[in-house]
Write an enzyme that holds these catalytic residues in place. Sequence first.
Site, PDB file in Angstrom:
ATOM      1  N   ASP A 120       0.826  -1.198   0.000  1.00  0.00           N
ATOM      2  CA  ASP A 120       0.000   0.000   0.000  1.00  0.00           C
ATOM      3  C   ASP A 120       0.863   1.251   0.000  1.00  0.00           C
ATOM      4  OD1 ASP A 120      -2.892   0.473   0.064  1.00  0.00           O
ATOM      5  OD2 ASP A 120      -2.951  -1.123   1.554  1.00  0.00           O
ATOM      6  N   ASP A 131      -3.781   3.850  -2.345  1.00  0.00           N
ATOM      7  CA  ASP A 131      -4.989   4.091  -1.570  1.00  0.00           C
ATOM      8  C   ASP A 131      -5.609   5.438  -1.942  1.00  0.00           C
ATOM      9  OD1 ASP A 131      -6.644   3.326   0.910  1.00  0.00           O
ATOM     10  OD2 ASP A 131      -5.970   5.343   1.410  1.00  0.00           O
ATOM     11  N   GLU A 161      -6.866   2.538  -6.133  1.00  0.00           N
ATOM     12  CA  GLU A 161      -8.201   2.479  -5.540  1.00  0.00           C
ATOM     13  C   GLU A 161      -8.931   3.770  -5.880  1.00  0.00           C
ATOM     14  OE1 GLU A 161     -10.299   2.065  -1.144  1.00  0.00           O
ATOM     15  OE2 GLU A 161      -8.606   3.419  -1.454  1.00  0.00           O
ATOM     16  N   HIS A 188     -10.723  -5.080   3.226  1.00  0.00           N
ATOM     17  CA  HIS A 188     -10.670  -4.742   4.646  1.00  0.00           C
ATOM     18  C   HIS A 188     -11.618  -3.615   5.029  1.00  0.00           C
ATOM     19  CE1 HIS A 188      -8.163  -1.860   2.587  1.00  0.00           C
ATOM     20  NE2 HIS A 188      -8.173  -1.081   3.647  1.00  0.00           N
ATOM     21  N   ASP A 189     -12.361  -3.072   4.079  1.00  0.00           N
ATOM     22  CA  ASP A 189     -13.232  -1.929   4.350  1.00  0.00           C
ATOM     23  C   ASP A 189     -14.726  -2.257   4.285  1.00  0.00           C
ATOM     24  OD1 ASP A 189     -11.385   0.080   4.913  1.00  0.00           O
ATOM     25  OD2 ASP A 189     -11.092   0.575   2.807  1.00  0.00           O
TER      26      ASP A 189
END
Length: 538
Positions: free
Chosen positions: A99, A201, A270, A331-332
Amino acid sequence: MAKQDWWQGAVIYQIYPRSFQDTNNDGIGDIPGIISRLDYIKSLGVDAIWVSPFFKSPMKDFGYDISDYRDIDPLFGNIADFDDLIAQAHQRDIKIIIDQVLSHTSDQHTWFTQSRKDLINTKADWYVWADAKQDGTAPNNWLSIFGGPAWQWEPRRKQYYLHNFLTEQPDLNFHNPDVRKHVLDNIEFWLKKGVDGFRLDAINFCFHDAQLRDNPAKPEDKREGRGFSEDNPYAFQYHYYNNTQPENLGFIKEIRNLLNKYPDTVSLGEISSEDSLSTMAEYTADGDKLHMGYSFELLTDDYSAKYIRETVQGLESKMLEGWPCWAFSNHDVQRVASRWNKSGVNPEQVKMLTAMLASLRGSVCMYQGEELGLGEADVKFEDLQDPYGKTFWPNFKGRDGCRTPMPWTNTLNGEFSIQKPWLPLDDNHLEQCVSSQESDKSSILNAYREFLTWRKNYPALVVGTIEFLVTQEPILAFWRQTDEQKVLCCFNLSAQTAELEITETFKSTPLNALSHNKGRYKVNKITLPGFSCFYAIC
């Protein structure tokens, strides 16, 4: 396709390091823990690992608030551990993607601690600062994704600073060329370490509207978001000015130019904008921006063949040059096994979803635990860690339910740690643990391995074009095709048997040997039992 890059059609396994494997007995996963499980990861048949943030951080947003982009947080290990991870993964022919959280830093980053002091220091313009209105209120109506205004007052400067996320995550000012230079230098630090790519991200949040114009209101019937609670006021606006600005394209080109100096590296952005599919297409166009883009478009509650087909077709009609990447979980958001089956985890459905995701055109991100069919964990309020969940409880319980530790065995703490884990393991997860599924030939885990291994033998499924058939619910069907191969892919999204009329002549039905393929062809008709799939070569 003249040349296939390694990332085209790759299956990327996302690891949330806090919850993967603890080796230093503090209840939190770490980099040595990832290393200790590399043989397991290799056995899954994936091509790469995406490791969520492990950088030095106060952990207000669990690593997405970075205070030092070039150091490992002691919770996760040290630089030597990371070097070992790279070496060990590469020995197993596994790529490493990490990330990069570029749009904002932690408020503990030295850049911000200096910037907030006054208006004349050397970092004074490195963050987004603005004067108050005449009545003392915030500069405009922008909102934070985590709830409330996106502006925080700083008494030392007598100004507001912008934070699109937590107040502890101030936004960098990418209109400042010095900021862009230092951000690129941080990226290159990890390229020199040997990483194979970056998951970027919230990459469309780097630039803001320099005029600080108000976002327009969104009608009530349009208030649907991707990745945030429905009762979050963030959904009340069109976010035209606090992200996805035209200047961002130039910065993305700078990132691509840097990566071009390091052959075989990749960027995966993303993207969450008002029209994420169009932004994905724009950000991957012309071969000089992102290599791949992905969004929250298939991370929603809408589980229908129509929605999935229209979403993928929508991107295909726009992304004429770029390369997509799809995911059902991360993960969100709530885990897909629960999100798309409110009555509980159905093993056959989970097997079918793995096949369907890995059959769409593009690359694939699969979140740790998807290979086990883990559903959303039930985390009590007193155990909650996520600030997002604490704010919106009980209507929205946050993201902790998808972040609980991996269950390796059906023992205390699932062999994740000998100490109390940072989040409790769900009892249902322990029953679905790796060790139990390893010995069960019909398990979700073994079906996952079986399919990903089989998929590698069919170039059409990896890099071919996609063309959807006109079907009725609950069937989703499409062709994947290269110059040499054409494969029909059919999926029944319901628990009831469904049928599809078909006039094609098949050379073979190659999935007959796979345990979770139950679709059958006879006399121009494909019969699909509940949650089954069918593949055929034409």
